[in-house]
Design an enzyme around this catalytic site. Structure first.
Site, PDB file in Angstrom:
ATOM      1  CB  CYS A 135      -2.342  -5.030   2.451  1.00 43.94           C
ATOM      2  SG  CYS A 135      -3.433  -3.638   2.143  1.00 43.94           S
ATOM      3  CB  SER A 152      -1.051   0.032   1.108  1.00 43.38           C
ATOM      4  OG  SER A 152      -2.009   1.040   0.780  1.00 43.38           O
ATOM      5  CG  HIS A 173       0.095  17.687   3.339  1.00 39.15           C
ATOM      6  ND1 HIS A 173       0.352  17.818   1.981  1.00 39.15           N
ATOM      7  CD2 HIS A 173      -0.396  18.869   3.739  1.00 39.15           C
ATOM      8  CE1 HIS A 173       0.018  19.041   1.600  1.00 39.15           C
ATOM      9  NE2 HIS A 173      -0.440  19.696   2.645  1.00 39.15           N
TER      10      HIS A 173
END
Length: 123
Positions: free
Chosen positions: A85, A65, A70
């Site tokens: 995952c 994944s 940010h």
């Protein structure tokens, strides 16, 4: 009934991080790459962008994944997502690595199990 998830997603909010660090694209890139490796992820892509006048956004895509960041240097704040995952990848190891590197004064972290289904069910 036993529930099994397809993945684990950590939503991380870090406050009180050094603004200079939150504005350093190269250092954040290196941090996310090492966090992905610490978790056991297989890196398949990297994309970062430095904003003007400040802030960085970036994502490290892993076969399992992604890990993204940010930043808002003016607020000493970083938002990090760690979504993995598979049973061989541990998102908490990526979180721990990020904590050591960013050294926030406070942190909120939430874990969400993704794709929860009854044991034995298939799509």
């Amino acid at each position: 009934m036993v529930l099994k998830g397809l993945g684990r997603h950590l939503i991380v909010e870090m406050w009180g991080v050094d603004p200079a660090l939150l504005d350093d694209e190269e250092r954040l890139r290196e941090m996310l790459l090492k966090a992905a490796e610490a978790a056991g992820g297989r890196i398949v892509g990297v994309l970062f962008h430095k904003f003007n006048p400040q802030g960085v956004t970036g994502v490290v895509a892993i076969a399992e994944s992604h890990i993204s960041i940010h930043t808002w240097p003016e607020h000493g704040y970083a938002a990090i997502d760690i979504f993995t995952c598979g049973s061989h990848v541990d998102p908490w190891k990526a979180f721990e690595y990020s904590m050591r590197e960013l050294r926030p004064k406070s942190v909120n972290v939430f874990e969400i199990k993704r794709g929860v289904m009854p044991e034995g069910d298939e799509f």
